[in-house]
Design a protein around this motif. Sequence first.
Motif, PDB file in Angstrom:
ATOM      1  N   ALA A 305       5.813  -1.065  -4.710  1.00  0.00           N
ATOM      2  CA  ALA A 305       4.543  -1.721  -5.543  1.00  0.00           C
ATOM      3  C   ALA A 305       3.127  -1.160  -4.855  1.00  0.00           C
ATOM      4  O   ALA A 305       2.501  -0.795  -5.683  1.00  0.00           O
ATOM      5  CB  ALA A 305       5.082  -2.672  -6.352  1.00  0.00           C
ATOM      6  N   LYS A 306       3.544  -1.438  -4.034  1.00  0.00           N
ATOM      7  CA  LYS A 306       1.797  -1.755  -2.766  1.00  0.00           C
ATOM      8  C   LYS A 306       2.150  -0.289  -2.396  1.00  0.00           C
ATOM      9  O   LYS A 306       1.014   0.133  -3.192  1.00  0.00           O
ATOM     10  CB  LYS A 306       2.530  -2.746  -2.014  1.00  0.00           C
ATOM     11  CG  LYS A 306       2.365  -4.143  -2.168  1.00  0.00           C
ATOM     12  CD  LYS A 306       2.006  -5.369  -0.954  1.00  0.00           C
ATOM     13  CE  LYS A 306       0.879  -5.305  -0.597  1.00  0.00           C
ATOM     14  NZ  LYS A 306       0.550  -6.148   0.192  1.00  0.00           N
ATOM     15  N   ALA A 307       2.876   0.158  -2.021  1.00  0.00           N
ATOM     16  CA  ALA A 307       2.653   1.519  -1.983  1.00  0.00           C
ATOM     17  C   ALA A 307       1.379   2.784  -3.224  1.00  0.00           C
ATOM     18  O   ALA A 307       1.328   3.127  -2.533  1.00  0.00           O
ATOM     19  CB  ALA A 307       3.768   2.167  -1.166  1.00  0.00           C
ATOM     20  N   LEU A 308       2.515   2.188  -4.201  1.00  0.00           N
ATOM     21  CA  LEU A 308       2.730   3.146  -5.799  1.00  0.00           C
ATOM     22  C   LEU A 308       1.096   2.901  -6.207  1.00  0.00           C
ATOM     23  O   LEU A 308      -0.141   3.455  -5.860  1.00  0.00           O
ATOM     24  CB  LEU A 308       3.548   3.576  -6.377  1.00  0.00           C
ATOM     25  CG  LEU A 308       4.490   3.631  -5.958  1.00  0.00           C
ATOM     26  CD1 LEU A 308       6.218   3.776  -7.104  1.00  0.00           C
ATOM     27  CD2 LEU A 308       4.621   5.566  -6.283  1.00  0.00           C
ATOM     28  N   LEU A 309       0.875   1.256  -6.104  1.00  0.00           N
ATOM     29  CA  LEU A 309       0.025   0.826  -6.358  1.00  0.00           C
ATOM     30  C   LEU A 309      -1.244   1.837  -5.599  1.00  0.00           C
ATOM     31  O   LEU A 309      -2.711   1.907  -6.552  1.00  0.00           O
ATOM     32  CB  LEU A 309      -0.518  -0.763  -6.780  1.00  0.00           C
ATOM     33  CG  LEU A 309       0.242  -1.165  -7.980  1.00  0.00           C
ATOM     34  CD1 LEU A 309       1.172  -2.744  -7.944  1.00  0.00           C
ATOM     35  CD2 LEU A 309       0.055  -1.098  -8.980  1.00  0.00           C
ATOM     36  N   ILE A 310      -1.234   0.907  -3.975  1.00  0.00           N
ATOM     37  CA  ILE A 310      -2.343   1.232  -3.093  1.00  0.00           C
ATOM     38  C   ILE A 310      -3.190   3.298  -3.830  1.00  0.00           C
ATOM     39  O   ILE A 310      -4.028   3.274  -3.918  1.00  0.00           O
ATOM     40  CB  ILE A 310      -2.342   0.660  -2.124  1.00  0.00           C
ATOM     41  CG1 ILE A 310      -2.316  -0.913  -2.040  1.00  0.00           C
ATOM     42  CG2 ILE A 310      -3.138   1.154  -1.335  1.00  0.00           C
ATOM     43  CD1 ILE A 310      -2.061  -1.370  -0.627  1.00  0.00           C
ATOM     44  N   THR A 311      -2.131   3.329  -3.401  1.00  0.00           N
ATOM     45  CA  THR A 311      -1.724   5.435  -3.645  1.00  0.00           C
ATOM     46  C   THR A 311      -2.652   5.244  -4.462  1.00  0.00           C
ATOM     47  O   THR A 311      -3.358   6.492  -5.059  1.00  0.00           O
ATOM     48  CB  THR A 311      -0.298   6.011  -3.876  1.00  0.00           C
ATOM     49  OG1 THR A 311       0.068   5.427  -2.902  1.00  0.00           O
ATOM     50  CG2 THR A 311      -0.203   7.635  -3.237  1.00  0.00           C
ATOM     51  N   LEU A 325      -1.379   8.066  -0.078  1.00  0.00           N
ATOM     52  CA  LEU A 325      -0.274   8.137   0.148  1.00  0.00           C
ATOM     53  C   LEU A 325      -0.250   7.047   1.692  1.00  0.00           C
ATOM     54  O   LEU A 325       0.357   6.199   1.858  1.00  0.00           O
ATOM     55  CB  LEU A 325       0.286   9.115  -0.072  1.00  0.00           C
ATOM     56  CG  LEU A 325       2.375   8.780   0.129  1.00  0.00           C
ATOM     57  CD1 LEU A 325       2.212   8.424  -1.208  1.00  0.00           C
ATOM     58  CD2 LEU A 325       2.894  10.381  -0.163  1.00  0.00           C
ATOM     59  N   ARG A 326      -0.691   8.043   2.401  1.00  0.00           N
ATOM     60  CA  ARG A 326      -0.719   7.569   3.406  1.00  0.00           C
ATOM     61  C   ARG A 326      -1.358   6.139   3.797  1.00  0.00           C
ATOM     62  O   ARG A 326      -0.636   4.704   4.435  1.00  0.00           O
ATOM     63  CB  ARG A 326      -1.557   8.305   4.573  1.00  0.00           C
ATOM     64  CG  ARG A 326      -0.567   9.369   4.882  1.00  0.00           C
ATOM     65  CD  ARG A 326      -1.198  10.478   5.573  1.00  0.00           C
ATOM     66  NE  ARG A 326      -0.844   9.679   7.284  1.00  0.00           N
ATOM     67  CZ  ARG A 326      -1.992  10.695   8.698  1.00  0.00           C
ATOM     68  NH1 ARG A 326      -2.080  11.566   8.467  1.00  0.00           N
ATOM     69  NH2 ARG A 326      -1.141  10.562   9.551  1.00  0.00           N
ATOM     70  N   THR A 327      -2.639   5.944   3.078  1.00  0.00           N
ATOM     71  CA  THR A 327      -2.925   4.289   3.034  1.00  0.00           C
ATOM     72  C   THR A 327      -2.292   3.036   2.088  1.00  0.00           C
ATOM     73  O   THR A 327      -2.127   2.051   3.397  1.00  0.00           O
ATOM     74  CB  THR A 327      -4.371   4.626   1.706  1.00  0.00           C
ATOM     75  OG1 THR A 327      -4.973   5.327   3.482  1.00  0.00           O
ATOM     76  CG2 THR A 327      -4.926   2.688   2.197  1.00  0.00           C
ATOM     77  N   GLY A 328      -1.332   3.489   1.154  1.00  0.00           N
ATOM     78  CA  GLY A 328      -0.158   3.025   0.515  1.00  0.00           C
ATOM     79  C   GLY A 328       0.234   2.885   1.547  1.00  0.00           C
ATOM     80  O   GLY A 328       1.205   1.499   1.150  1.00  0.00           O
ATOM     81  N   LEU A 329       0.992   3.540   2.188  1.00  0.00           N
ATOM     82  CA  LEU A 329       2.368   3.307   3.250  1.00  0.00           C
ATOM     83  C   LEU A 329       1.901   2.201   4.070  1.00  0.00           C
ATOM     84  O   LEU A 329       2.545   1.841   4.584  1.00  0.00           O
ATOM     85  CB  LEU A 329       2.732   5.021   3.748  1.00  0.00           C
ATOM     86  CG  LEU A 329       3.585   5.496   2.820  1.00  0.00           C
ATOM     87  CD1 LEU A 329       3.697   7.090   3.265  1.00  0.00           C
ATOM     88  CD2 LEU A 329       4.901   5.312   1.967  1.00  0.00           C
ATOM     89  N   VAL A 330       0.775   2.502   4.351  1.00  0.00           N
ATOM     90  CA  VAL A 330       0.382   0.881   5.763  1.00  0.00           C
ATOM     91  C   VAL A 330       0.158   0.045   5.694  1.00  0.00           C
ATOM     92  O   VAL A 330       0.729  -1.112   6.102  1.00  0.00           O
ATOM     93  CB  VAL A 330      -1.312   2.462   6.634  1.00  0.00           C
ATOM     94  CG1 VAL A 330      -1.350   0.822   7.231  1.00  0.00           C
ATOM     95  CG2 VAL A 330      -0.700   3.165   6.846  1.00  0.00           C
ATOM     96  N   LEU A 331      -0.348   0.137   3.950  1.00  0.00           N
ATOM     97  CA  LEU A 331      -0.708  -0.859   3.688  1.00  0.00           C
ATOM     98  C   LEU A 331       0.414  -2.040   2.302  1.00  0.00           C
ATOM     99  O   LEU A 331       0.287  -2.890   1.734  1.00  0.00           O
ATOM    100  CB  LEU A 331      -2.084  -1.508   2.491  1.00  0.00           C
ATOM    101  CG  LEU A 331      -3.155  -1.114   3.800  1.00  0.00           C
ATOM    102  CD1 LEU A 331      -4.324  -0.705   2.481  1.00  0.00           C
ATOM    103  CD2 LEU A 331      -3.850  -2.109   4.512  1.00  0.00           C
ATOM    104  N   ALA A 332       1.727  -1.496   3.083  1.00  0.00           N
ATOM    105  CA  ALA A 332       2.538  -2.036   1.968  1.00  0.00           C
ATOM    106  C   ALA A 332       3.388  -3.270   1.559  1.00  0.00           C
ATOM    107  O   ALA A 332       4.038  -3.988   1.032  1.00  0.00           O
ATOM    108  CB  ALA A 332       3.679  -0.510   1.843  1.00  0.00           C
ATOM    109  N   GLN A 333       3.478  -4.137   3.649  1.00  0.00           N
ATOM    110  CA  GLN A 333       4.231  -4.910   3.197  1.00  0.00           C
ATOM    111  C   GLN A 333       3.192  -6.255   2.867  1.00  0.00           C
ATOM    112  O   GLN A 333       2.309  -6.012   2.968  1.00  0.00           O
ATOM    113  CB  GLN A 333       4.107  -4.383   4.942  1.00  0.00           C
ATOM    114  CG  GLN A 333       3.020  -4.944   5.988  1.00  0.00           C
ATOM    115  CD  GLN A 333       2.088  -4.412   5.682  1.00  0.00           C
ATOM    116  OE1 GLN A 333       0.611  -4.720   5.600  1.00  0.00           O
ATOM    117  NE2 GLN A 333       2.591  -2.689   6.014  1.00  0.00           N
ATOM    118  N   GLY A 334       3.847  -7.242   3.279  1.00  0.00           N
ATOM    119  CA  GLY A 334       3.180  -8.971   3.382  1.00  0.00           C
ATOM    120  C   GLY A 334       2.399  -8.972   4.541  1.00  0.00           C
ATOM    121  O   GLY A 334       2.348  -8.324   5.587  1.00  0.00           O
ATOM    122  N   GLY A 335       2.268 -10.199   4.501  1.00  0.00           N
ATOM    123  CA  GLY A 335       1.125 -10.504   5.636  1.00  0.00           C
ATOM    124  C   GLY A 335       1.220 -11.802   6.296  1.00  0.00           C
ATOM    125  O   GLY A 335       1.725 -12.842   5.592  1.00  0.00           O
TER     126      GLY A 335
END
Length: 662
Positions: A305-311, A325-335
């Motif tokens: 969800a986060k990867a797709l939304l941020i992408t 897409l690379r931005t979405g993959l990088v930020l897809a996690q919690g923290g």
Amino acid sequence: MADTVFNDVMILLGASVVAAALFRRLNLPPVLAYLAVGFLVGPHLAGLIGRPEELAFLSEFGLVFLLFSLGLEFSVPRMRALKTTVFGLGACQVIVCSGLFWALGYALGLSPVAALVTAGALGLSSTAIVTRELARWNELDSPHGHAAVGVLLFQDLAALLFLILIPAMAGDGSHLLSELGIMLAKGIGLVIVMLAIGKWILPLVFQEISRSRSEELFVLTALLVALFSAWLTHSLHLSMALGAFLAGMMLGESHFRHQIEADIRPFRDILLGLFFVSVGMLLDPQVLLAQWDWVVIGVACLLAAKALLITGLAKLSGRPLDSSLRTGLVLAQGGEFGFALLALASQQQLMETDTIGLVVAIIIGSLVVTPSLIRHNHYLTQRLCRSRTPTQENPHTTAELSAATAPMSGHVIVCGFGRVGQTVGRFLTQEKIEWIAIDTDPIRVHEAASAGEPVVFGDAQSQDILRALGIERARQVVITVNQLSHALAILHAIQPLELEKLKVLVRTQDDADLETYKAAGATEVIPEVLEGSLMLVSHVLVNLEVPFRRVARSIQSAREARYSMLHGYFHGQQSQLIDKRGNPLLRRHPLTLTANAWACERRLDEIILPEHCGILIARVVRANGECIEDPTGALLLACGDTLVLSGLADHIEEAEARLLSG
């Protein structure tokens, strides 16, 4: 009771040492080691720590130092420089992701308050892991790296809001709106006051303390500032974590940031470990076994969800699909902010323990996957976009490249634009000899091309690429790659062309493979033991029929200047960041002045960079393509100028802040 607490601390420290060593061997973040320790020795599994509430005081200190260290990493100048990304993409990401997770949590039966805490915990990403992994793979200065940093900066601001809201929601809800308004007013007022203190008062305090040359006094003052800020916000019925974060922000804007971070690291790491251990104790194995399917589904849904939304949001903001897409993959996690929010919610009893444990497990699962996602984001993007080289910065076709190099004749082709290739290019530029370089590192190509260097992305092993570079009209090819197989492949691509007048020079580390290179068609082989880059340059210039006396004079001038012309280079994905002694290497970095940059319409001699930086403005590239080497103080800077800064990475960051924000 004291003996019990001491025994518990010893158990936790011993288990943490073993787990941290094991996780390091597995290349996993130490945060996961501490979480695993809490899970294993906590009351729900081994039961070695029967009363974790007795360690709550230490874990609160760990939370304070977690937020303090995150505040130190917060950069107001960088936020200003990336304000379009921060308040555009960053704001949209937090609003959209948090809104989606809140709606999903509420639909699954959570209370509005619990759904809000869960949304905040899942909507924020891991600043520590993302920035560390991007730096590890030299992607912080890439387009998706800039986007990720901008989003993380806004997430830090959003975390401030959550830290203010959570204590306000701890009441019975009868006066929720008024309590929220009071808390927000207190929080905003506190932010303004503390930032003012950090800008005008704390630098003077630390300046005086630094003059005493007492390390103990410096460390004590830093600890006092962090803990006093936490106590102040606690006395105002706000969270201690908010005060610690603000203290970090205050000190993060001073020149003492790096020293403070180094001095408090031992305290921070120990207490931070205890905090994450306490978070791990929230995990109940019985609940996890009963809900393991929800954990797996939650991790998969969170990442997807986060990867797709941020992408999608990044693409809507005008970024290319591959970078989005690379931005979405990088930020897809919690923290780690999620752990902080959940810990506060647990203290305020806003959520059930089982729910907190489930959300913690989902965040942990996403953090386990994150290093691999960041490391392989380029490969994943290629596969998903189904493009051969989607992230190259110079996406020329051979036809376009041929057209671009058509006017060139008698030029030099440099294969490989690492440190040696860049040294060759600088001397060729000094002699006004046409040259073009080719490299397979997209980040290095982007950095160098932005600074006005004639470098393109591509593989010199291809005869089509070599022809497009005008090898039939070239006078010389210089192969600077340090892999034997790669250099031989380039030589084997050149040999069938049968260009008798073309001279091919090869750089190698030693003379072990000299005959192999000669047999493959090399005109000359230059081992680095013969004074490395300078010896190679002398051969290049002599073979280009530059008078020998001029060559000797240029080489001698470089020696007399202590090789200053060779200092600094554009870093790429595989660049070495430190020398053999562990000292950081100088680097070159291009900075383009935007319309609102402070340095615009100012002369170079009016711009006073911090004295300790030692930053050199090696070149100015005008918007029309004009390159000005070693610019003088009388040069007037304008919007669109690209300044090539040479110095250490941290100092370049300070110089950037000065040039952009004043």
